[in-house]
Design an enzyme around this catalytic site. Structure first.
Site, PDB file in Angstrom:
ATOM      1  N   HIS A 231       0.813  -1.210   0.000  1.00 49.54           N
ATOM      2  CA  HIS A 231       0.000   0.000   0.000  1.00 49.54           C
ATOM      3  C   HIS A 231       0.851   1.266   0.000  1.00 49.54           C
ATOM      4  O   HIS A 231       0.407   2.321   0.447  1.00 49.54           O
ATOM      5  CB  HIS A 231      -0.943   0.013   1.205  1.00 49.54           C
ATOM      6  N   GLU A 261      -3.142  -6.604  -9.665  1.00 50.40           N
ATOM      7  CA  GLU A 261      -1.797  -6.325  -9.146  1.00 50.40           C
ATOM      8  C   GLU A 261      -0.811  -7.259  -9.840  1.00 50.40           C
ATOM      9  O   GLU A 261      -1.047  -8.464  -9.940  1.00 50.40           O
ATOM     10  CB  GLU A 261      -1.766  -6.508  -7.627  1.00 50.40           C
ATOM     11  N   GLU A 357      -3.432 -13.425  -3.812  1.00 54.15           N
ATOM     12  CA  GLU A 357      -2.415 -12.386  -3.974  1.00 54.15           C
ATOM     13  C   GLU A 357      -1.200 -12.595  -3.054  1.00 54.15           C
ATOM     14  O   GLU A 357      -0.953 -11.804  -2.144  1.00 54.15           O
ATOM     15  CB  GLU A 357      -3.007 -11.005  -3.760  1.00 54.15           C
TER      16      GLU A 357
END
Length: 401
Positions: A231, A261, A357
Site C-alpha cells: 500500500h 496487481e 495475492e
C-alpha cells in the site's frame, strides 16, 4: 421570522441506483430476518459499507455523521444538509436531512424514526465511543445488540447482480493495467504512469456505466524500493533500467472495489529476481488451484505457507494471501471474515468472491530485493472457482522494454 428545523425532507430529480429495487428489497428482507431472530426493533447502521450495501448511497463524511435506519416497516438514510437531495436521488427508501443549526440534530433525526426504549442494532466495529454515548442518551434503548458480524456475513455472499458488476470491475482493472504497461519506460515518474492507468479506468467506467457517480478510482504504481509495501503511495521517483515494478489498479464502481496487481521489470530481470518472481508466481497458481467450495481460508493459507517454506521463502511473506470483494474501499470497511489468513476459519461457498495475492518482500541489500505480488479475482462456484482477471502475469509477459 424564519423557522429553523432540526431535520426535514428534500426530494428532487430522478432516482438512480447501482441496482434495481428488487436487489435492495432482497438485502433488506435478509437483514430484517436477522433482526427478528435477534429481537432487534431498529438497526442504526453508520458505516459507509453497510449504508452503501443496503441503500446504494455512499456518503462523503467530511467530519459529519451519517446513518441508515432500518425498522420492520421503514428504511431511511440520515444525511447532512450540505448534500441536499443527492442522498435521496442515490439511495433506496426514505431520506431525512438533519440541519446544523443545533448540535445533535443528527440524533434527533434518527430518534424520529426509531423512537425510544427499543432494542437497537448497531455496528460495534464502527460507532465511536462519543457517538455510542449519544445513541444511548437520545434513543434510551432497551438494549443494544451488535449486528456488524451478521451484516458482514450477508455481504460475503454475492447476488447475481453483484457478480455481474464485479466482473465488469475486473475488466476495467485490466484496462488500467494495459494503459500502465504502455506508459512504462526508463525516466518516466511513478506518478505519470499511475495517472495513465487511472485516466484509462475512469474513461472505461464512464463508458460502461453512463448513469453512475464517479469517485475514488486510483492506482498505486511503485518502483524499486517503493515496491516493498503493498500500500505504498505513488511518488515522483523516476523508473530506471532493471527496476522491479508493482502495478496496482483499483477501479471503484458504485462503492464496489476490484483490483489488478502485477510484478514487472524495466528492460531486464536478473537471475535471482527471476527465481523469486517465479516462486511467487508458482504460489499464486497453486493458491488459485486451492480455492473451491468446502475449503477453509485457514487451510488454503497453511498450504501456501508450506509451499513457501519448502523454498525457504516463507520468512519474506508480508500479509495474508487474499480477501473478499464487494462494497469495500481503502477508505472504508472490508469483509474481514473472508480473508486468507491462519486465524480465519470461514469455509468457502459458491457466490463468494476472493482474491489470490501472495506477496514476498526481499530487503534492500539482498539479491533480488523488492516486493513481488500477483493478484487475481476469483468467484467461487459449485465446481471450483472462476478467474475473472485477464491481464497476464509472470516474466514471459511483464519484462517491459
Amino acid at each position: 421570522m424564519t423557522t429553523r428545523t432540526q431535520f426535514h425532507r428534500f426530494q428532487q430529480g430522478e432516482r438512480t441506483l447501482p441496482f434495481d429495487d428488487a436487489e435492495y428489497e432482497t438485502r433488506l428482507v435478509n437483514l430484517r430476518e436477522t433482526m427478528a431472530a435477534k429481537g432487534v426493533d431498529a438497526c442504526v447502521l453508520t458505516s459507509m459499507h453497510n449504508i452503501g450495501y443496503y441503500s446504494g448511497f455512499l456518503y462523503c463524511a467530511f467530519g459529519r455523521p451519517y446513518a441508515l435506519v432500518v425498522t420492520k416497516q421503514e428504511v431511511v438514510t440520515i444525511s447532512a444538509g450540505i448534500d441536499a437531495a443527492q442522498p435521496w436521488r442515490r439511495g433506496f427508501g426514505d431520506n431525512i436531512i438533519y440541519t446544523d443549526w443545533e448540535r445533535d440534530n443528527y440524533w434527533r433525526a434518527i430518534l424520529s424514526v426509531t423512537g425510544t426504549s427499543k432494542v437497537v442494532g448497531y455496528e460495534m466495529d464502527h460507532l465511536t465511543i462519543l457517538q455510542s454515548e449519544k445513541l444511548s442518551a437520545f434513543l434510551a434503548p432497551a438494549a443494544l445488540l451488535d449486528v456488524s458480524l451478521d451484516t458482514m456475513q450477508q455481504r460475503m455472499h454475492k447476488s447475481t447482480a453483484e457478480l455481474d458488476l464485479i466482473r465488469q470491475g475486473a475488466a476495467v482493472a485490466d484496462v488500467g493495467g494495459y494503459a500502465i504497461r504502455d506508459a512504462i519506460k526508463p525516466g518516466i515518474r511513478e506518478i505519470d504512469v499511475a495517472m495513465a492507468g487511472r485516466d484509462a479506468m475512469e474513461i472505461e467506467i464512464a463508458r460502461r456505466f453512463p448513469n453512475a457517480e464517479y469517485r475514488d478510482t486510483w492506482v498505486w504504481f511503485q518502483s524499486g524500493i517503493n515496491t516493498d509495501g503493498a500500500h505504498n503511495p505513488v511518488t515522483s521517483r523516476q523508473l530506471e533500467h532493471g527496476d522491479i515494478l508493482s502495478l496496482n489498479t483499483f477501479p471503484m464502481i458504485s462503492g464496489y472495489y476490484t483490483a489488478l496487481e502485477r510484478t514487472l521489470f524495466v528492460g531486464e530481470v536478473d537471475d535471482e529476481s527471476r527465481r523469486i518472481w517465479e516462486a511467487n508466481v508458482g504460489a499464486h497458481e497453486y493458491g488459485m488451484s486451492l480455492l473451491k467450495p468446502s475449503v477453509s481460508c485457514a487451510e488454503v493459507t497453511h498450504k501456501i505457507n508450506d509451499f513457501f517454506a519448502e523454498r525457504d521463502l516463507l520468512q519474506y511473506r508480508t500479509f495474508g494471501y487474499g480477501h473478499s470483494f464487494g462494497v469495500l474501499s481503502h477508505y472504508y470497511g472490508r469483509e474481514a471474515g473472508l480473508e486468507l489468513r491462519e486465524d480465519i476459519d470461514t469455509v468457502l461457498e459458491p457466490g463468494m468472491v476472493i482474491s489470490m495475492e501472495p506477496m514476498l518482500t526481499i530487503p534492500e541489500g539482498q539479491a533480488g530485493a523488492g516486493g513481488y505480488r500477483e493478484h487475481d479475482i476469483l468467484i467461487i462456484d459449485e465446481n471450483g472457482a472462476e478467474n475473472i482477471t485477464g491481464y497476464p502475469y509472470g516474466p514471459d509477459h511483464n519484462v517491459i522494454g
